[in-house]
Write an enzyme that holds these catalytic residues in place. Structure first.
Site, short mmCIF file in Angstrom:
data_model
loop_
_atom_site.label_atom_id
_atom_site.label_comp_id
_atom_site.label_asym_id
_atom_site.label_seq_id
_atom_site.Cartn_x
_atom_site.Cartn_y
_atom_site.Cartn_z
N HIS A 270 0.50 -1.73 0.40
CA HIS A 270 -0.14 -0.03 0.20
C HIS A 270 0.54 0.98 -0.27
CE1 HIS A 270 -3.60 -2.05 0.27
NE2 HIS A 270 -3.27 -2.86 2.22
N ASP B 281 -2.98 -10.81 -2.03
CA ASP B 281 -3.36 -9.81 -0.82
C ASP B 281 -5.33 -9.35 -1.42
OD1 ASP B 281 -2.86 -8.49 1.39
OD2 ASP B 281 -4.72 -7.40 0.25
#
Length: 309
Positions: free
Chosen positions: A122, A159
């Site tokens: 991220h 993910d």
């Protein structure tokens, strides 16, 4: 050839507040699950400034370093925290992934699993977010391209949350293919199919809530795997998040341990049949139900061992 496990105790020194899902126990449980396996165990090194600078500007690196508190915790955003050991932990996550690239490209091992934290997918170029400080998988991809001179590196991210950071860091990189599946809608809200990269080098596979293994397999077989085979990567990097597990508290997909085993098997087979010659680097991302995380990570590594034997 063997499978290596790269990790470091510094990953246990990144301490988040009580109740935070990205906690020390995640790495403890993964390492405990992997303990019985016959792996080549390697100590993760810290990333060099040069390696970090391939994805993040010096001003950002300095900002993260300077924000590390002498004691307690410091909050960077609503989800992302620093403790006194956080910079070293994140540096070893990125450095360990580059070290893994060196090992597989140098022929020392067939593949590597990096059991490190914090996760990385991220972290954008100048923005820490979603528990992440540095873009570990993207840094490893850039290391393979710039330091080792590869022409094609693929990153596959399964993910449950969209790898917005990896997408940001590889958006303009024509030599990298980024394939990512994620629940949608879900934080961080990015990952639409229309987000294709500057060189049509990004593939997003949004999955609706409650998607199980059968639906996931169909999407990967119809869309992701043909694209990956056509790209013919010289190295495959996996962002291995296990929070699509049916028991994970932060999302609503219904994958099982066997689904993670299946997708790892398929990726290893594609890597073996491509220019990569089986060379795979996997790095730990999310996964917040400790039992689901540890069982899924163990299954993932067992497949890597079978592929590398």
């Amino acid at each position: 050839m063997a499978t290596a496990l790269i990790t470091h105790a510094d990953g246990l020194d990144h301490v988040t507040p009580s109740g935070h899902p990205e906690r020390v126990a995640r790495l403890e449980h993964v390492l405990h699950a992997l303990q019985p396996l016959e792996l080549q165990r390697v100590t993760a090194r810290e990333a060099s400034e040069e390696e970090l600078l391939r994805c993040h500007p010096q001003t950002y690196i300095d900002r993260v370093r300077n924000a590390v508190p002498e004691r307690g915790q410091h909050q960077l955003d609503s989800d992302t925290w620093l403790s006194p050991g956080s910079f070293r932990a994140a540096s070893r996550a990125a450095g360990g992934a580059c070290q893994a690239v060196d090992m597989v490209l140098g022929g020392e091992v067939a593949n590597v699993f990096c059991a490190t934290r914090p996760p990385g997918h991220h972290a954008e170029r100048e923005t820490p977010m979603g528990f992440c400080l540095f873009g570990t998988a993207a840094i490893a991809a850039k290391h393979a391209l710039e330091h080792h001179g590869l022409s094609r590196v693929a990153v596959v991210d399964f993910d449950v949350h969209h790898g917005n950071g990896t997408q940001d860091l590889l958006w303009d990189e024509a030599r990298a293919l980024f394939i990512t599946s994620q629940q949608m809608p879900l934080w961080p809200g990015s990952g639409a199919p229309e987000q294709r990269g500057a060189h049509d080098n990004v593939m997003n596979l949004p999955l609706p809530p409650e998607t199980g293994g059968a639906e996931m397999k169909a999407r990967y077989e119809a869309e992701a795997f043909p694209r990956l085979r056509a790209f013919d990567p010289e190295l495959l990097i996996i962002s291995a998040g296990f929070d699509a597990h049916q028991d994970d508290p932060l999302a609503n997909l219904n994958w099982t341990v066997e689904d993670f085993r299946w997708i790892t098997e398929q990726l290893c087979q594609i890597a073996q049949a491509s220019a990569a010659g089986g060379r795979v680097v996997s790095t730990l991302e999310g996964g917040y139900d400790l039992a689901g995380l540890s069982a899924s990570a163990k299954a993932h590594v067992e497949v890597l061992m079978e592929a590398g034997a």
